[in-house]
Write an enzyme that holds these catalytic residues in place. Structure first.
Site, mmCIF file in Angstrom:
data_model
loop_
_atom_site.group_PDB
_atom_site.id
_atom_site.type_symbol
_atom_site.label_atom_id
_atom_site.label_comp_id
_atom_site.label_asym_id
_atom_site.label_seq_id
_atom_site.Cartn_x
_atom_site.Cartn_y
_atom_site.Cartn_z
ATOM 1 N N HIS A 1 0.860 -1.193 0.000
ATOM 2 C CA HIS A 1 0.000 0.000 0.000
ATOM 3 C C HIS A 1 0.894 1.239 0.000
ATOM 4 O O HIS A 1 1.934 1.257 0.645
ATOM 5 C CB HIS A 1 -0.897 0.008 1.259
ATOM 6 N N ASP B 1 -7.941 -5.209 0.041
ATOM 7 C CA ASP B 1 -8.417 -6.062 -1.067
ATOM 8 C C ASP B 1 -8.027 -7.525 -0.915
ATOM 9 O O ASP B 1 -8.504 -8.365 -1.671
ATOM 10 C CB ASP B 1 -7.862 -5.524 -2.392
HETATM 11 C C1 SDX Z 1 -6.257 0.094 -2.789
HETATM 12 O O1 SDX Z 1 -4.504 4.612 -1.975
HETATM 13 C C2 SDX Z 1 -5.416 3.997 -1.329
HETATM 14 O O2 SDX Z 1 -5.804 4.367 -0.236
HETATM 15 C C3 SDX Z 1 -6.004 2.772 -2.030
HETATM 16 C C4 SDX Z 1 -7.013 1.946 -1.264
HETATM 17 C C5 SDX Z 1 -8.288 2.717 -0.991
HETATM 18 O O3 SDX Z 1 -9.006 2.338 -0.047
HETATM 19 O O4 SDX Z 1 -8.620 3.631 -1.804
HETATM 20 O O5 SDX Z 1 -6.433 1.535 -0.036
HETATM 21 C C6 SDX Z 1 -7.411 0.712 -2.074
HETATM 22 O O6 SDX Z 1 -6.020 0.434 -3.916
HETATM 23 C C7 SDX Z 1 -5.373 -0.876 -2.071
HETATM 24 C C8 SDX Z 1 -4.168 -1.367 -2.934
HETATM 25 C C9 SDX Z 1 -4.660 -2.475 -3.864
HETATM 26 N N1 SDX Z 1 -3.608 -2.826 -4.847
HETATM 27 C C10 SDX Z 1 -2.963 -4.007 -4.786
HETATM 28 O O7 SDX Z 1 -3.120 -4.818 -3.887
HETATM 29 C C11 SDX Z 1 -2.036 -4.274 -5.966
HETATM 30 C C12 SDX Z 1 -0.702 -4.846 -5.455
HETATM 31 N N2 SDX Z 1 -0.001 -3.783 -4.746
HETATM 32 C C13 SDX Z 1 0.937 -2.994 -5.494
HETATM 33 O O8 SDX Z 1 0.773 -2.870 -6.846
HETATM 34 C C14 SDX Z 1 1.455 -1.780 -4.729
HETATM 35 O O9 SDX Z 1 1.783 -2.210 -3.478
HETATM 36 C C15 SDX Z 1 0.565 -0.562 -4.633
HETATM 37 C C16 SDX Z 1 0.098 -0.098 -5.970
HETATM 38 C C17 SDX Z 1 -0.606 -0.823 -3.759
HETATM 39 C C18 SDX Z 1 1.406 0.559 -3.993
HETATM 40 O O10 SDX Z 1 2.376 0.924 -4.921
HETATM 41 P P1 SDX Z 1 3.567 1.956 -4.531
HETATM 42 O O11 SDX Z 1 3.271 2.639 -3.250
HETATM 43 O O12 SDX Z 1 3.826 2.788 -5.727
HETATM 44 O O13 SDX Z 1 4.765 0.995 -4.226
HETATM 45 P P2 SDX Z 1 5.797 0.517 -5.291
HETATM 46 O O14 SDX Z 1 5.079 -0.037 -6.480
HETATM 47 O O15 SDX Z 1 6.786 1.614 -5.502
HETATM 48 O O16 SDX Z 1 6.493 -0.706 -4.525
HETATM 49 C C19 SDX Z 1 7.575 -0.481 -3.622
HETATM 50 C C20 SDX Z 1 8.372 -1.768 -3.691
HETATM 51 C C21 SDX Z 1 8.810 -2.127 -5.107
HETATM 52 O O17 SDX Z 1 9.997 -2.925 -5.021
HETATM 53 P P3 SDX Z 1 11.479 -2.176 -5.154
HETATM 54 O O18 SDX Z 1 11.417 -1.352 -6.400
HETATM 55 O O19 SDX Z 1 11.599 -1.364 -3.878
HETATM 56 O O20 SDX Z 1 12.430 -3.349 -5.228
HETATM 57 O O21 SDX Z 1 7.569 -2.886 -3.255
HETATM 58 C C22 SDX Z 1 7.373 -3.786 -4.334
HETATM 59 C C23 SDX Z 1 7.694 -3.034 -5.594
HETATM 60 O O22 SDX Z 1 8.148 -3.916 -6.619
HETATM 61 N N3 SDX Z 1 5.956 -4.179 -4.294
HETATM 62 C C24 SDX Z 1 5.516 -5.407 -4.502
HETATM 63 C C25 SDX Z 1 4.133 -5.337 -4.279
HETATM 64 N N4 SDX Z 1 3.784 -4.093 -3.959
HETATM 65 C C26 SDX Z 1 4.917 -3.365 -3.964
HETATM 66 N N5 SDX Z 1 6.139 -6.547 -4.855
HETATM 67 C C27 SDX Z 1 5.372 -7.649 -4.983
HETATM 68 N N6 SDX Z 1 4.025 -7.669 -4.793
HETATM 69 C C28 SDX Z 1 3.379 -6.526 -4.432
HETATM 70 N N7 SDX Z 1 2.060 -6.526 -4.250
#
Ligand code: SDX
Length: 431
Positions: A307, A365
């Site tokens: 998140h 989720d």
């Molecule tokens: C919702 O914003 C809100 O409040 C949203 C929400 C709401 O109520 O409105 O809470 C609802 O959207 C919840 C989130 C649902 N999405 C997912 O579950 C999809 C999977 N999660 C990711 O795609 C990600 O964690 C996000 C999109 C939720 C957050 O993305 P960020 O903050 O931009 O983080 P990032 O992509 O920069 O990740 C940071 C690191 C990266 O690795 P490095 O580059 O540091 O090596 O963490 C890794 C990412 O690759 N990473 C993951 C991951 N999520 C982040 N790696 C594997 N699996 C994951 N799910």
């Protein structure tokens, strides 16, 4: 407490002081409004990692502590004691209602649950296999064609009735998109039902039989709606605010929020989680998928994990996780293999340094789809459920923004890194 931040421009030697603004909770912000005028610079923050786009009194999140407050009330207390109607009133009106206010609000909503009969023609334009979120974007966006009497956004009464209509009609529009997909007749709302009960009735009752609402399902869905009602300046709410800042009508703004929510990185994740669990299939495959989630060359992500704000357990995920046990067993799904798989997947991930070091925890989720599945809601309707609940938050933020005396159109700038200025070349002279 210092109330300013001093910026020194090493190129010009200029020094400017920017006022520090303090809120009720959370980090102070410094007002960058004068930066371009005084130093000639823009700020640069793609993804808005450190940028406050507005001030708001609706919801507060502390990502480090896993805190979520709706108008100051902790989500855990609202989940235990409140209802979706009461939370909707709270988010829309800044305070918990008296019984009379709640009764009036409930009555007002129930008087707007029906949709214009001609709106039903829109559904016939979609194939039966159309994704319900595509239908929702189209049908909700078209509502402005039916309510010319309430699109003067500078009239508080118009704002109120438009918000109420949106909240009231979302379940009806959503249920109709489901009925269209299975070729069954649309079911009219029945105002004697609760908000969640009416949705279940419109989705699952058929004209040929009496419908018996399951109180366990009704209570579970009402709680899930409470948990999804608002979440500060998330992507879809920020989309609604930006669309609203241009003066667009409220129905078009909510449609833009539905479109933004659909993405798998946002509200579309609940559907993606179930598809991921079905793909993993068995606990023996967990190590393979954990490895894929960690592999930068593999596009696979552990859906429902991570998140932007929560670097601790999402408080909503904790509540839904605990709810799963109770609801699944009461609905006779206690042995749902996907629930066992989800629990095991969470356990493995939370003991893996890749996820721990990046503070990737289950979010709202990760478990919600398992409840929807136990309620018999089809997987392509999961994000529609999210949109129904979040319409309250979108409406609350839209009202707050439009009601701002200094409200201006949102218009971000950019760092341009395209071609430098160049002159047109006639086609015969091009190589
Ligand atoms: C919702 O914003 C809100 O409040 C949203 C929400 C709401 O109520 O409105 O809470 C609802 O959207 C919840 C989130 C649902 N999405 C997912 O579950 C999809 C999977 N999660 C990711 O795609 C990600 O964690 C996000 C999109 C939720 C957050 O993305 P960020 O903050 O931009 O983080 P990032 O992509 O920069 O990740 C940071 C690191 C990266 O690795 P490095 O580059 O540091 O090596 O963490 C890794 C990412 O690759 N990473 C993951 C991951 N999520 C982040 N790696 C594997 N699996 C994951 N799910």
């Amino acid at each position: 407490m210092p109330d300013r931040v001093t910026l020194t421009d090493s190129r010009s030697g200029k020094v400017i002081e920017l006022p520090l603004l303090h809120g009720t909770h959370g980090p102070p912000v410094f007002d960058m409004g004068r930066l371009y005028r005084e130093l000639g610079y823009f700020t640069y923050d793609p993804g808005f990692l450190s940028t406050a786009s507005c001030h708001s009194a609706v919801t507060f999140i502390d990502g480090e502590e896993g805190v979520l407050l709706y108008r100051g009330y902790p989500i855990e207390q609202l989940a235990e004691h409140s209802s979706f109607y009461e939370v909707a009133y709270l988010l829309m009106n800044e305070a918990l209602p008296t019984q009379a206010q709640l009764d009036n609000f409930t009555t007002l909503i129930s008087q707007h649950t029906m949709i214009n009969e001609s709106l039903k023609n829109f559904y016939r334009g979609f194939n039966h296999d159309a994704h319900p979120m595509a239908i929702m974007v189209g049908v909700v966006g078209s509502l402005s064609a039916f309510y010319h009497d309430s699109t003067d956004i500078h009239n508080p009464a118009h704002r109120e009735i438009a918000a109420l209509r949106m909240i009231a009609k979302m379940p009806t529009i959503a249920a109709a998109s489901y009925k269209h997909s299975i070729g069954e007749p649309f079911v009219y709302p029945r105002n004697s039902y609760s908000y969640a009960g009416n949705l279940l009735h419109m989705m699952f009752s058929v004209p040929s039989e009496e419908y018996e609402l399951d109180p366990v399902a009704e209570k579970a869905l009402d709680l899930i709606f409470v948990l999804h009602a608002d979440h500060e300046q998330n992507a879809s709410t920020s989309t609604v605010r930006l669309a609203g800042s241009s003066g667009a009508n409220p129905f078009a703004c909510i449609a833009s929020g539905i479109a933004a929510l659909w993405g798998p990185a946002h509200g579309g994740a609940n559907e993606a989680v179930l598809r991921m669990l079905e793909e993993i299939g068995d606990v023996s495959n967990i190590p393979t998928y954990i490895a894929r989630a960690k592999d930068k060359d593999d596009g696979f992500r552990l859906m429902g994990f991570g998140h932007r704000i929560y670097k601790n357990y999402d408080p909503r995920a904790r509540i839904i996780r605990n709810m799963c046990h109770e609801v699944l067993s009461e609905l006779g799904n206690e042995n749902d293999p996907l629930f066992e798989l989800a629990l095991r997947l969470e356990e493995v991930a939370l003991n893996d340094d890749y996820f721990v070091s990046r503070k990737l925890y289950p979010n709202v989720d990760f478990y919600s789809g398992l409840i929807y599945r136990a309620l018999g809601i089809p997987i392509n309707m999961y994000t529609v459920m999210f949109a129904i609940a979040r319409t309250v938050g979108w409406a609350a933020h839209w009202k707050e923004m439009i009601g701002e005396p200094q409200q201006r159109i949102g218009r971000p700038r950019q760092l341009y890194d395209g071609p430098a200025h160049r002159d047109y070349v006639a086609i015969e002279k091009r190589s």
